[in-house]
Design a protein around this motif. Structure first.
Motif, PDB file in Angstrom:
ATOM      1  N   GLU A 183       0.831  -1.211   0.000  1.00 13.91           N
ATOM      2  CA  GLU A 183       0.000   0.000   0.000  1.00 13.91           C
ATOM      3  C   GLU A 183       0.863   1.259   0.000  1.00 13.91           C
ATOM      4  O   GLU A 183       0.573   2.215  -0.720  1.00 13.91           O
ATOM      5  N   HIS A 184       1.920   1.264   0.780  1.00 17.53           N
ATOM      6  CA  HIS A 184       2.807   2.430   0.828  1.00 17.53           C
ATOM      7  C   HIS A 184       3.522   2.627  -0.506  1.00 17.53           C
ATOM      8  O   HIS A 184       3.682   3.769  -0.965  1.00 17.53           O
ATOM      9  N   ILE A 185       3.960   1.552  -1.109  1.00 19.55           N
ATOM     10  CA  ILE A 185       4.656   1.652  -2.391  1.00 19.55           C
ATOM     11  C   ILE A 185       3.706   2.168  -3.461  1.00 19.55           C
ATOM     12  O   ILE A 185       4.074   3.028  -4.273  1.00 19.55           O
ATOM     13  N   LEU A 186       2.472   1.678  -3.468  1.00 22.15           N
ATOM     14  CA  LEU A 186       1.486   2.175  -4.434  1.00 22.15           C
ATOM     15  C   LEU A 186       1.212   3.655  -4.233  1.00 22.15           C
ATOM     16  O   LEU A 186       1.076   4.414  -5.203  1.00 22.15           O
ATOM     17  N   ASN A 208       3.318   5.810  -3.031  1.00 21.07           N
ATOM     18  CA  ASN A 208       4.497   6.516  -3.550  1.00 21.07           C
ATOM     19  C   ASN A 208       4.498   6.544  -5.073  1.00 21.07           C
ATOM     20  O   ASN A 208       4.861   7.562  -5.674  1.00 21.07           O
ATOM     21  N   PHE A 209       4.101   5.441  -5.711  1.00 17.63           N
ATOM     22  CA  PHE A 209       4.014   5.417  -7.170  1.00 17.63           C
ATOM     23  C   PHE A 209       3.019   6.460  -7.662  1.00 17.63           C
ATOM     24  O   PHE A 209       3.232   7.119  -8.679  1.00 17.63           O
ATOM     25  N   GLU A 210       1.907   6.618  -6.924  1.00 15.14           N
ATOM     26  CA  GLU A 210       0.910   7.613  -7.333  1.00 15.14           C
ATOM     27  C   GLU A 210       1.454   9.030  -7.185  1.00 15.14           C
ATOM     28  O   GLU A 210       1.271   9.874  -8.063  1.00 15.14           O
ATOM     29  N   VAL A 211       2.154   9.280  -6.101  1.00 14.32           N
ATOM     30  CA  VAL A 211       2.685  10.627  -5.850  1.00 14.32           C
ATOM     31  C   VAL A 211       3.691  11.036  -6.919  1.00 14.32           C
ATOM     32  O   VAL A 211       3.683  12.174  -7.397  1.00 14.32           O
ATOM     33  N   ILE A 212       4.550  10.096  -7.324  1.00 15.89           N
ATOM     34  CA  ILE A 212       5.549  10.456  -8.321  1.00 15.89           C
ATOM     35  C   ILE A 212       5.037  10.252  -9.748  1.00 15.89           C
ATOM     36  O   ILE A 212       5.721  10.604 -10.696  1.00 15.89           O
ATOM     37  N   GLY A 213       3.815   9.740  -9.912  1.00 19.61           N
ATOM     38  CA  GLY A 213       3.182   9.655 -11.211  1.00 19.61           C
ATOM     39  C   GLY A 213       3.694   8.554 -12.104  1.00 19.61           C
ATOM     40  O   GLY A 213       4.165   8.807 -13.205  1.00 19.61           O
ATOM     41  N   ILE A 214       3.572   7.320 -11.655  1.00 25.21           N
ATOM     42  CA  ILE A 214       4.041   6.184 -12.454  1.00 25.21           C
ATOM     43  C   ILE A 214       2.853   5.493 -13.107  1.00 25.21           C
ATOM     44  O   ILE A 214       1.880   5.134 -12.446  1.00 25.21           O
ATOM     45  N   GLY A 215       2.965   5.279 -14.413  1.00 26.05           N
ATOM     46  CA  GLY A 215       2.008   4.480 -15.163  1.00 26.05           C
ATOM     47  C   GLY A 215       0.578   4.946 -15.041  1.00 26.05           C
ATOM     48  O   GLY A 215       0.277   6.139 -15.112  1.00 26.05           O
ATOM     49  N   ARG A 216      -0.307   3.981 -14.852  1.00 22.03           N
ATOM     50  CA  ARG A 216      -1.735   4.302 -14.818  1.00 22.03           C
ATOM     51  C   ARG A 216      -2.148   5.030 -13.547  1.00 22.03           C
ATOM     52  O   ARG A 216      -3.249   5.567 -13.473  1.00 22.03           O
ATOM     53  N   LEU A 217      -1.293   5.055 -12.536  1.00 20.88           N
ATOM     54  CA  LEU A 217      -1.608   5.770 -11.300  1.00 20.88           C
ATOM     55  C   LEU A 217      -1.456   7.283 -11.451  1.00 20.88           C
ATOM     56  O   LEU A 217      -1.853   8.036 -10.584  1.00 20.88           O
ATOM     57  N   ARG A 218      -0.881   7.705 -12.566  1.00 23.41           N
ATOM     58  CA  ARG A 218      -0.565   9.113 -12.750  1.00 23.41           C
ATOM     59  C   ARG A 218      -1.808   9.993 -12.854  1.00 23.41           C
ATOM     60  O   ARG A 218      -1.853  11.081 -12.296  1.00 23.41           O
ATOM     61  N   PHE A 219      -2.830   9.528 -13.563  1.00 23.05           N
ATOM     62  CA  PHE A 219      -3.985  10.386 -13.839  1.00 23.05           C
ATOM     63  C   PHE A 219      -5.290   9.890 -13.235  1.00 23.05           C
ATOM     64  O   PHE A 219      -6.345  10.412 -13.548  1.00 23.05           O
ATOM     65  N   ASP A 220      -5.248   8.899 -12.363  1.00 25.18           N
ATOM     66  CA  ASP A 220      -6.509   8.353 -11.849  1.00 25.18           C
ATOM     67  C   ASP A 220      -6.984   9.040 -10.571  1.00 25.18           C
ATOM     68  O   ASP A 220      -7.996   8.662 -10.013  1.00 25.18           O
ATOM     69  N   ARG A 221      -6.255  10.037 -10.099  1.00 30.91           N
ATOM     70  CA  ARG A 221      -6.644  10.857  -8.936  1.00 30.91           C
ATOM     71  C   ARG A 221      -6.924  10.021  -7.693  1.00 30.91           C
ATOM     72  O   ARG A 221      -7.865  10.261  -6.955  1.00 30.91           O
ATOM     73  N   GLY A 222      -6.130   9.015  -7.456  1.00 33.56           N
ATOM     74  CA  GLY A 222      -6.220   8.229  -6.233  1.00 33.56           C
ATOM     75  C   GLY A 222      -7.242   7.127  -6.244  1.00 33.56           C
ATOM     76  O   GLY A 222      -7.430   6.454  -5.224  1.00 33.56           O
ATOM     77  N   GLU A 223      -7.915   6.897  -7.368  1.00 29.65           N
ATOM     78  CA  GLU A 223      -8.945   5.856  -7.407  1.00 29.65           C
ATOM     79  C   GLU A 223      -8.365   4.469  -7.168  1.00 29.65           C
ATOM     80  O   GLU A 223      -8.964   3.649  -6.483  1.00 29.65           O
ATOM     81  N   THR A 224      -7.203   4.194  -7.728  1.00 29.91           N
ATOM     82  CA  THR A 224      -6.591   2.868  -7.568  1.00 29.91           C
ATOM     83  C   THR A 224      -6.137   2.645  -6.137  1.00 29.91           C
ATOM     84  O   THR A 224      -6.380   1.588  -5.548  1.00 29.91           O
ATOM     85  N   VAL A 225      -5.474   3.635  -5.569  1.00 31.24           N
ATOM     86  CA  VAL A 225      -4.924   3.493  -4.214  1.00 31.24           C
ATOM     87  C   VAL A 225      -6.024   3.406  -3.169  1.00 31.24           C
ATOM     88  O   VAL A 225      -5.873   2.710  -2.163  1.00 31.24           O
ATOM     89  N   LEU A 226      -7.149   4.077  -3.403  1.00 31.87           N
ATOM     90  CA  LEU A 226      -8.243   4.065  -2.434  1.00 31.87           C
ATOM     91  C   LEU A 226      -9.183   2.872  -2.612  1.00 31.87           C
ATOM     92  O   LEU A 226     -10.026   2.628  -1.755  1.00 31.87           O
ATOM     93  N   ASP A 227      -9.058   2.134  -3.700  1.00 37.81           N
ATOM     94  CA  ASP A 227      -9.902   0.968  -3.954  1.00 37.81           C
ATOM     95  C   ASP A 227      -9.211  -0.279  -3.390  1.00 37.81           C
ATOM     96  O   ASP A 227      -8.182  -0.720  -3.892  1.00 37.81           O
ATOM     97  N   ASP A 228      -9.787  -0.848  -2.337  1.00 37.99           N
ATOM     98  CA  ASP A 228      -9.188  -2.015  -1.681  1.00 37.99           C
ATOM     99  C   ASP A 228      -9.069  -3.211  -2.613  1.00 37.99           C
ATOM    100  O   ASP A 228      -8.080  -3.955  -2.556  1.00 37.99           O
TER     101      ASP A 228
END
Length: 128
Positions: free
Chosen positions: A80-83, A85-105
């Motif tokens: 969860e922490h790594i994901l 961090n990936f979202e914060v630095i904008g890696i791959g599909r996490l870049r533009f999803d505005r936290g939807e992936t990280v917040l979806d269990d």
């Protein structure tokens, strides 16, 4: 110092003839079970290196300067922490999803399952 396959082809021998120890630095070798190598070869190599290891404390008081250690996969919390961090630095599909992936269990559980908790696999799952 070297590792050689025995004549039967199913086990390994560690030789310490004329060992040349490095003054600085080290060589790191990794073994994984995510490649197409028979488990018996990986187990035999690990057993041969473990039996000739200097010690488990990190001191080189034996005849061979080999330290064998196991690096475990990431825990669910670390994933969860790594994901995040990936979202914060904008890696791959996490870049533009505005936290939807990280917040979806369920999505986090899916990424953890696909990657097996291994770092490179987790990065690959986020990029693709």
């Amino acid at each position: 110092m070297g590792v050689q396959k025995n004549e039967n082809g199913k086990s390994f021998t560690v030789t310490t003839e004329n060992p040349t120890l490095m003054k600085r630095g080290s060589i790191i070798a990794a073994g994984t079970e995510s490649r197409a190598v028979a488990g018996q070869f990986t187990a035999a190599l690990e057993e041969a290196l473990s039996s000739s290891s200097s010690s488990t404390t990190g001191t080189h008081d034996g005849d061979c300067a080999i330290n064998v250690m196991e690096v475990p996969v990431f825990s669910p919390l670390e994933v969860e922490h790594i994901l995040a961090n990936f979202e914060v630095i904008g890696i791959g599909r996490l870049r533009f999803d505005r936290g939807e992936t990280v917040l979806d269990d369920q999505e986090v559980a899916f990424l953890r399952m696909v990657s097996g908790g291994a770092g490179q696999n987790l990065l690959d799952a986020c990029v693709l």
